[in-house]
Design a protein around this motif. Structure first.
Motif, mmCIF file in Angstrom:
data_model
loop_
_atom_site.group_PDB
_atom_site.id
_atom_site.type_symbol
_atom_site.label_atom_id
_atom_site.label_comp_id
_atom_site.label_asym_id
_atom_site.label_seq_id
_atom_site.Cartn_x
_atom_site.Cartn_y
_atom_site.Cartn_z
ATOM 1 N N GLN A 1 9.726 -2.139 2.728
ATOM 2 C CA GLN A 1 8.470 -2.554 3.342
ATOM 3 C C GLN A 1 8.147 -4.030 3.081
ATOM 4 O O GLN A 1 7.148 -4.535 3.588
ATOM 5 N N GLU B 1 0.832 -1.207 0.000
ATOM 6 C CA GLU B 1 0.000 0.000 0.000
ATOM 7 C C GLU B 1 0.869 1.261 0.000
ATOM 8 O O GLU B 1 1.849 1.355 0.724
ATOM 9 N N GLY B 2 0.486 2.213 -0.847
ATOM 10 C CA GLY B 2 1.171 3.500 -0.897
ATOM 11 C C GLY B 2 2.355 3.549 -1.841
ATOM 12 O O GLY B 2 3.019 4.572 -1.926
ATOM 13 N N TYR B 3 2.622 2.442 -2.541
ATOM 14 C CA TYR B 3 3.760 2.403 -3.461
ATOM 15 C C TYR B 3 3.312 1.874 -4.817
ATOM 16 O O TYR B 3 2.543 0.927 -4.910
#
Length: 139
Positions: free
Chosen positions: A52, A36-38
């Motif tokens: 991550q 999430e977020g990448y």
């Protein structure tokens, strides 16, 4: 067909098929275990996301590298007119070079880098070559 031309085609098709399998599995992993977020479809996003990664995020890249090499080597060995195992191993070395470039460009977990470089390329190319050179028993 000329054996030299057939051997050249074997290498090209082996690289293309192995690369397709590799990319397909890596992309499947991105869909199954997203970070999430990448946006890991870009080099910058992947560099940021690697820190991550959990164990589960390494499963599909390893499978992509190993199975892509296996299938690419097997295809090259089947198509090659001569020296089938040598052409299968050439695919393994080609993909190993790609793996080394990935490790240098996108350093991930050391355990993954070691396992990937030692297990996913040359051993899988050898197995693919053995499958390609396997003689079917006569009935």
């Amino acid at each position: 067909m000329n054996p030299i031309l057939r051997n050249i085609i074997a290498v090209i098709v082996g690289i293309l098929v192995g690369g397709f399998v590799n990319i397909s599995l890596v992309e499947t992993g991105n869909a199954v275990f997203p970070i999430e977020g990448y946006d890991i479809t870009t080099p910058e996003g992947l560099k940021g996301a690697i820190s991550q990664f959990e164990f589960k995020n390494y499963i599909f890249p390893f499978l992509g590298h190993a199975i892509g090499t296996l299938i690419g080597a097997m295809v090259a060995g089947i198509i090659a007119a001569t020296h089938k195992m040598k052409f299968a191993m050439a695919i393994g070395f080609f993909f190993l070079l790609g793996g080394i470039i990935m490790v240098v460009s996108y350093p991930g977990a050391m355990w993954f880098n070691v396992a990937d470089l030692l297990l996913a390329y040359i051993p899988m190319a050898w197995i693919g070559g053995k499958i390609a050179t396997c003689k079917t028993p006569k009935s």
